[in-house]
Scaffold this active site. Sequence first.
Site, PDB file in Angstrom:
ATOM      1  N   GLU A  95     -14.702   7.305 -21.247  1.00 49.33           N
ATOM      2  CA  GLU A  95     -14.784   8.423 -20.324  1.00 49.33           C
ATOM      3  C   GLU A  95     -14.210   7.976 -19.000  1.00 49.33           C
ATOM      4  O   GLU A  95     -14.164   6.778 -18.695  1.00 49.33           O
ATOM      5  CB  GLU A  95     -16.242   8.901 -20.177  1.00 49.33           C
ATOM      6  CG  GLU A  95     -16.380  10.279 -19.556  1.00 49.33           C
ATOM      7  CD  GLU A  95     -15.514  11.311 -20.248  1.00 49.33           C
ATOM      8  OE1 GLU A  95     -14.410  11.603 -19.717  1.00 49.33           O
ATOM      9  OE2 GLU A  95     -15.913  11.806 -21.311  1.00 49.33           O
ATOM     10  N   CYS A 113     -16.001  14.343 -25.307  1.00 54.97           N
ATOM     11  CA  CYS A 113     -15.597  13.137 -26.017  1.00 54.97           C
ATOM     12  C   CYS A 113     -14.181  13.353 -26.505  1.00 54.97           C
ATOM     13  O   CYS A 113     -13.935  14.154 -27.408  1.00 54.97           O
ATOM     14  CB  CYS A 113     -16.529  12.846 -27.193  1.00 54.97           C
ATOM     15  SG  CYS A 113     -16.045  11.359 -28.119  1.00 54.97           S
TER      16      CYS A 113
END
Length: 256
Positions: free
Chosen positions: A119, A2
């Site tokens: 992402e 992340c």
Amino acid sequence: MCGRYAAKKNPADLAQEFDAVDETDGKAREADYNVAPTKNVVTVVQRHPRDAEGQVLEDEPAVRSLRVMRWGLVPFWAKDVSVGNRMINTRAETAAEKPAFKKSLARRRCLVPADGWYEWRRTGKQKEPFFMTRPDGHSLSFAGIWDTWRDPKDPDAPQLITFSIITTDAAGRLTEVHDRMPLVIHERNWADWLDPDRTEVEELLAPPMDLMETIELRPVSDRVNNVRNNGPELIERVDPATDLDATEALFDLPKP
């Protein structure tokens, strides 16, 4: 991993959603659609109150509150703040073992409210950005650990509070984008995760599959690649084939 997320809700709304007291003292940033490491962001903690001399009142009930912390964990023993640039993420598989993380996992856990995270899916030499979010509009709660740090070269400097986001193997359809993801704590486990008197949390280090199966995988503009870009347009759905800003370089982030 992340390395970028969106947090658009203000402290008043987060305090209501998380049943917490707002102790951000006006330091919370405005809506941020491109949160990156080293930024100061809102987190949720639950701590026992302290007396006038700073002693913890363990017999008093713990209070849940919103606090502003810097993203990138700087352990209390670190000699330099720059170590936080390498500790934006903590692997769930080894958090209880590594010296940099195990004390915080046992004693200093937090939630990191987010509207979703970004992402990139690699296809050949191309990286396609996605925004992972809840379709119901509720916040996602990333599992976090935190610590306090003082500059050993300047003992009078203000205390720095920093955090790291715990990551785990991607679950369900999220594997279509990346093999890692932030560990999400379900609402039913918030109290257990934040409990300052609980030191064993291994059973909470697994993603809640019932929640993860509802996550939307939304293709978004590659403008998110540049950390300087910020605005609601970053989380809007776009045609995956659309290349709006191909000349911008992907922000270089450390590995989790």
